[in-house]
Structures are given as structure tokens and as C-alpha cells.
Scaffold this motif. Structure first.
Motif, PDB file in Angstrom:
ATOM      1  N   GLU A 291       0.832  -1.904  -0.101  1.00  0.00           N
ATOM      2  CA  GLU A 291      -0.165   0.607  -0.338  1.00  0.00           C
ATOM      3  C   GLU A 291       0.506   1.079  -0.051  1.00  0.00           C
ATOM      4  O   GLU A 291       0.527   2.160  -0.690  1.00  0.00           O
ATOM      5  CB  GLU A 291      -0.435  -0.486   0.777  1.00  0.00           C
ATOM      6  CG  GLU A 291      -1.838   1.563   0.856  1.00  0.00           C
ATOM      7  CD  GLU A 291      -2.788   1.285   2.410  1.00  0.00           C
ATOM      8  OE1 GLU A 291      -3.119   2.663   3.166  1.00  0.00           O
ATOM      9  OE2 GLU A 291      -3.259   0.552   3.103  1.00  0.00           O
ATOM     10  N   GLN A 292       1.724   1.399   0.586  1.00  0.00           N
ATOM     11  CA  GLN A 292       2.773   2.407   0.696  1.00  0.00           C
ATOM     12  C   GLN A 292       3.648   2.513  -0.609  1.00  0.00           C
ATOM     13  O   GLN A 292       3.825   3.689  -1.381  1.00  0.00           O
ATOM     14  CB  GLN A 292       4.272   2.211   1.988  1.00  0.00           C
ATOM     15  CG  GLN A 292       3.401   2.013   3.233  1.00  0.00           C
ATOM     16  CD  GLN A 292       4.817   1.233   4.054  1.00  0.00           C
ATOM     17  OE1 GLN A 292       5.977   1.196   3.794  1.00  0.00           O
ATOM     18  NE2 GLN A 292       4.470   1.647   5.415  1.00  0.00           N
ATOM     19  N   GLN A 294       2.563   1.720  -3.379  1.00  0.00           N
ATOM     20  CA  GLN A 294       1.186   2.877  -4.433  1.00  0.00           C
ATOM     21  C   GLN A 294       0.576   3.520  -3.730  1.00  0.00           C
ATOM     22  O   GLN A 294       0.842   4.689  -4.970  1.00  0.00           O
ATOM     23  CB  GLN A 294       0.146   1.572  -4.062  1.00  0.00           C
ATOM     24  CG  GLN A 294      -0.095   0.486  -4.629  1.00  0.00           C
ATOM     25  CD  GLN A 294      -0.999  -1.026  -4.358  1.00  0.00           C
ATOM     26  OE1 GLN A 294      -2.027  -0.399  -3.422  1.00  0.00           O
ATOM     27  NE2 GLN A 294      -1.210  -1.862  -5.129  1.00  0.00           N
ATOM     28  N   ARG A 295       0.522   4.320  -3.257  1.00  0.00           N
ATOM     29  CA  ARG A 295       0.477   5.031  -2.260  1.00  0.00           C
ATOM     30  C   ARG A 295       1.464   6.527  -2.920  1.00  0.00           C
ATOM     31  O   ARG A 295       1.064   7.510  -3.790  1.00  0.00           O
ATOM     32  CB  ARG A 295       0.393   6.314  -1.061  1.00  0.00           C
ATOM     33  CG  ARG A 295      -0.254   7.202  -0.358  1.00  0.00           C
ATOM     34  CD  ARG A 295      -0.029   7.072   1.044  1.00  0.00           C
ATOM     35  NE  ARG A 295      -1.433   6.351   1.719  1.00  0.00           N
ATOM     36  CZ  ARG A 295      -0.303   4.858   2.021  1.00  0.00           C
ATOM     37  NH1 ARG A 295       0.839   4.266   2.484  1.00  0.00           N
ATOM     38  NH2 ARG A 295      -1.612   4.502   2.555  1.00  0.00           N
TER      39      ARG A 295
END
Length: 441
Positions: A291-292, A294-295
Motif C-alpha cells: 500500500e505504501q 502504491q500510495r
């Protein structure tokens, strides 16, 4: 922002009574210089050794490289690190060229340390064999990490920066031999002629994957693990805002010297207003969780699109897990309509037959390779070793080993070595120095 880098070309370095520079000769008062090193009580022993191109010298374990500099008008060379925070990228900084300060462990190496040969076959693999180097060979009382594979190397790295500032101060009041000027108008205030050119943004992904502070690259002293993608003026990178960390296999690393002289930034400046419109730098990061990653990729793509970028260059420091950040960023930019070129090394195994990056995507169809980290390198012994050669086999360096069923130890009894390219100090030159080429057979 207007940055002037005043250049003094070092042709030789000697020890003498006074630290000074004249007609290409840098003279170093060794006693004074070591006092600067010993300002940190954690430094237990230290020496300075001068090595030159062509010397039959092997240096190991190398932890950092720094260009000696002085900020004219006052202030630290590395704001937020060796002194108070201030804006980097404005004014004038004096630089001692064709030389560097190399930080070398007297005994203990680690996963992130590397090797430099000043002559012979090994010299072609690293930029620093071409320089006259002042090696700070030192040890510390940081007992907690001596036998740890990962080392922060804090006392040694900071001593190297202080030493570089001390050396640079000898040209504080002198007129430089040449002057490089770097200036970009604000993105929204550029001429019609410049705005008609294809616009390019440079995306840098410095190493920031260690969640414990102290290992990662620093941005104005701020641990890059704690940052999100940030728009920076390229002058800031060239003028001491970025500091190399103490993590990542060594051939993949960007030393502080690399940040100070980031060749891709210099090349984009050279083309600005001629073939392209150089918008600036998006300083991104490398993450651990999906998620990091992708962010960060979404941040980068949005920023590039908002700046009006037609194209982007993405460069990653490292390989393996960081490949996921690298490819995610390239894909997000392509999805946003920004044509993107990637700049990275590969991990294709000793035979070159493995998948080059951990993750790939059909949209990442323009990647410049800077070499294979797993390439096997065999080097004959050298007359002199600066540091401790045994560190290559003993201390968990990413390209060395204590034993192998076929190859044995990386360090042989006669001083010859066998290792992976991983252990060559900044050997893949991802920042834009690379002289490697790729051939298809």
C-alpha cells in the motif's frame, strides 16, 4: 534559484604543515584534519591515507564517498546534518574536484559496504578509482553494531562529512578556476520558447526502506522513510540537501558524492532550453508495504501531471524489493499519460539468466540497464590493502561470502578475491555515470 558551483581541480594531494590549495596541489595538515575527525568521542582510532589512480591499492570496506566543499558566505555544506537548516541550492559553493573523501572501516564491514581497486581489472568498475582519494580509515566504540550485518556507521559517516567541510574550507576565499551556474525559472514563469519544448521531470527514489531511523538517505537531515514524494529544485540535490544512507548492497548505492554531482541532473540542465524543458525533481521514496508503494506511485504521477510533464525519468537506488516501487511508479506515470524511461540495475544471477527485476509490467517498456549486481568478478591480489580485506568474507557484505561449495571464500590466501558485483562500491553508477553497455547476441 541560482546556484554557482566554483571548481578547483585537484591534481595532487600531499600531507604538509598547512591545509591549503595552490595550482592544483591540495596540501593537508594531517594532525589538524584528524582533530576534526576526533570531535566525535565515539571515534576510537583514525588515520588518513592518500591513494591515487594507478596505485596498486585495494580499499575495503568502503562506506561513503564525499566531495570536499565550502559554502561561501557561511552555513553548513550539508544543511540539517552538519549544521543548522538553511536553504540549499542558492548562492555559491566551492568544490574540490577530481578527488573525494572515502570513509573506510579499519576493521568492521557490513552488508552495505564495498570495495575499490585503484588499478588493474577492478578499477574499471567504480568511478572512484579515477580520483585522488583521501581515505579516512577509522574505527568506533559502537559495539552494539560491530558484528551486526546492518550498520548505521553514524560516527564514521559524520566524521567523513566534517572532514570534507574542513578540506573544502581551504578554498573559501579563493576565485574558482571554473564556475558552473545552475538556474531554472519557476515552472509557471518560463518563456514561450521553453514551454514549447517537451517537458521532463526527474523522479528519484533514494533508499528509505529501513523503518528504524538511522540507516536511510536523508533529505535536509530528515529520514527519507518518513517522507512522501516531494517536489524539489534540482539545485538542492546538487548543493548538499541529500545525504547517502547506510543501507543497500553497495553497487546499487548512491554515495553523497553522487548526490552532489548527480549526472542525470547535470545532463538535463545541459539540454534545458535546447531539446527539453526540465521541470525539476520529484524526490520519492522506497517503501516496504504494498500500500505504501502504491500510495507513493500515485503521489508521483499526480505531481508530474500537475506540473505538466510530458515525460519522466525514474531512477531507483537498489534492487529487489525496491523494484516494486520502481515499476509501480513507472506504470502510474504511464497511466497518467507521462511517457517514462526507467534507470536501474538488474539482478539476473551470476549467469545473467534470471528475471532482471522482481516485478515487471508491459507498460515499463523503456528501461536503461546499468548492469547486473550478481555478475561474478575475480580480481588478483594488490600490493597494499587500505582497511581490512577480510571484511569482504567475514562481515556479511552483499557481494562476499565466507564459504561457498564451489568457489570457497571470497578472500583467498594470496589476497586475490572472488565476489559478486554487489560489493563494488557504487559500481553500477545508476546516477548517470555508467560507462557500461549492453550487447545482444
Amino acid at each position: 534559484m541560482k546556484l554557482e558551483l566554483g571548481n578547483f581541480y585537484v591534481k595532487d594531494i600531499v600531507f604538509g604543515e598547512e591545509t591549503s590549495y595552490k595550482d592544483g596541489l591540495l596540501t593537508v595538515n594531517k594532525e589538524e584534519a584528524l582533530k576534526v575527525v576526533f570531535e566525535d568521542e565515539h571515534i576510537t582510532e583514525a588515520d588518513l591515507v592518500i591513494v591515487k589512480p594507478g596505485d596498486e591499492v585495494r580499499i575495503m570496506p568502503v562506506k561513503e564517498a564525499i566531495e570536499p566543499r565550502h559554502r561561501v558566505g557561511g552555513g553548513p555544506v550539508f544543511p540539517g546534518v552538519t549544521g543548522d537548516l538553511m536553504q540549499a541550492g542558492n548562492g555559491r559553493t566551492h568544490c574540490l574536484k577530481d578527488c573525494s573523501v572515502l570513509v573506510v572501516g579499519k576493521h568492521w564491514g557490513g552488508f552495505q559496504d564495498g570495495l575499490i581497486d585503484m588499478s588493474g581489472e577492478g578499477a574499471k568498475y567504480t568511478l572512484f578509482s579515477q580520483f585522488i582519494n583521501i581515505c579516512l580509515v577509522a574505527d568506533t566504540d559502537e559495539e552494539f553494531e560491530k558484528r551486526e550485518q546492518q550498520k548505521k556507521n553514524h560516527a564514521l559517516r559524520w566524521a567523513g562529512m566534517r572532514l570534507s567541510e574542513y578540506l573544502g574550507s581551504c578554498v573559501a576565499d579563493m576565485e574558482p578556476e571554473t564556475l558552473d551556474t545552475y538556474e531554472l525559472a519557476p515552472v509557471t514563469k518560463r518563456s514561450e520558447e521553453v514551454n514549447k519544448l517537451p517537458s521532463v521531470v526527474l523522479v528519484l527514489q533514494p533508499q528509505s526502506q529501513m523503518e528504524e531511523l538511522g540507516y536511510n538517505d536523508l533529505n535536509y537531515g530528515w529520514d527519507c522513510n518518513r517522507m512522501v514524494p516531494t517536489f524539489m529544485h534540482p539545485n538542492e540535490v546538487l548543493d548538499g540537501a541529500m545525504i547517502s544512507g547506510s543501507f543497500m548492497p553497495c553497487s546499487s548505492k548512491w554515495s553523497t558524492y553522487d548526490f552532489q554531482n548527480y549526472q542525470m541532473i547535470r545532463r538535463l540542465y545541459a539540454e534545458h532550453g535546447k531539446t527539453l524543458n526540465f521541470l525539476g525533481v520529484i524526490m520519492s521514496n522506497l517503501n516496504v508495504a504494498l500500500e505504501q508503494k502504491q500510495r507513493a506511485a500515485l503521489f508521483v504521477a499526480q505531481m508530474a501531471k500537475s506540473l505538466g510533464a510530458d515525460s519522466a525519468i525514474v531512477a531507483e537506488e537498489g534492487y529487489g524489493n525496491p523494484d516494486a516501487d520502481f515499476i509501480a511508479c513507472v506504470v502510474a506515470l504511464e497511466d497518467a499519460g507521462v511517457k517514462t524511461v526507467g534507470l536501474t540495475n538488474e539482478c539476473t544471477g551470476r549467469d545473467g539468466m534470471s528475471q532482471p527485476l522482481v516485478t515487471l509490467d508491459v507498460k515499463a517498456d523503456a528501461i536503461v540497464s546499468c548492469g547486473n549486481v550478481s555478475e561474478l568478478i575475480k580480481l588478483p591480489p594488490m600490493k597494499t590493502v587500505v582497511g581490512e580485506l577480510e571484511a569482504l568474507a567475514r562481515d556479511g557484505l552483499s557481494g562476499g561470502w565466507s564459504t561457498d561449495e564451489v568457489l570457497g571464500s571470497s578472500v583467498k590466501e594470496d589476497g586475490s578475491i572472488v565476489m559478486e558485483n554487489n560489493a563494488m562500491f557504487c559500481g553500477d553508477r545508476v546516477t548517470g555515470w555508467s560507462t557500461k553497455t549492453m550487447s545482444e547476441y
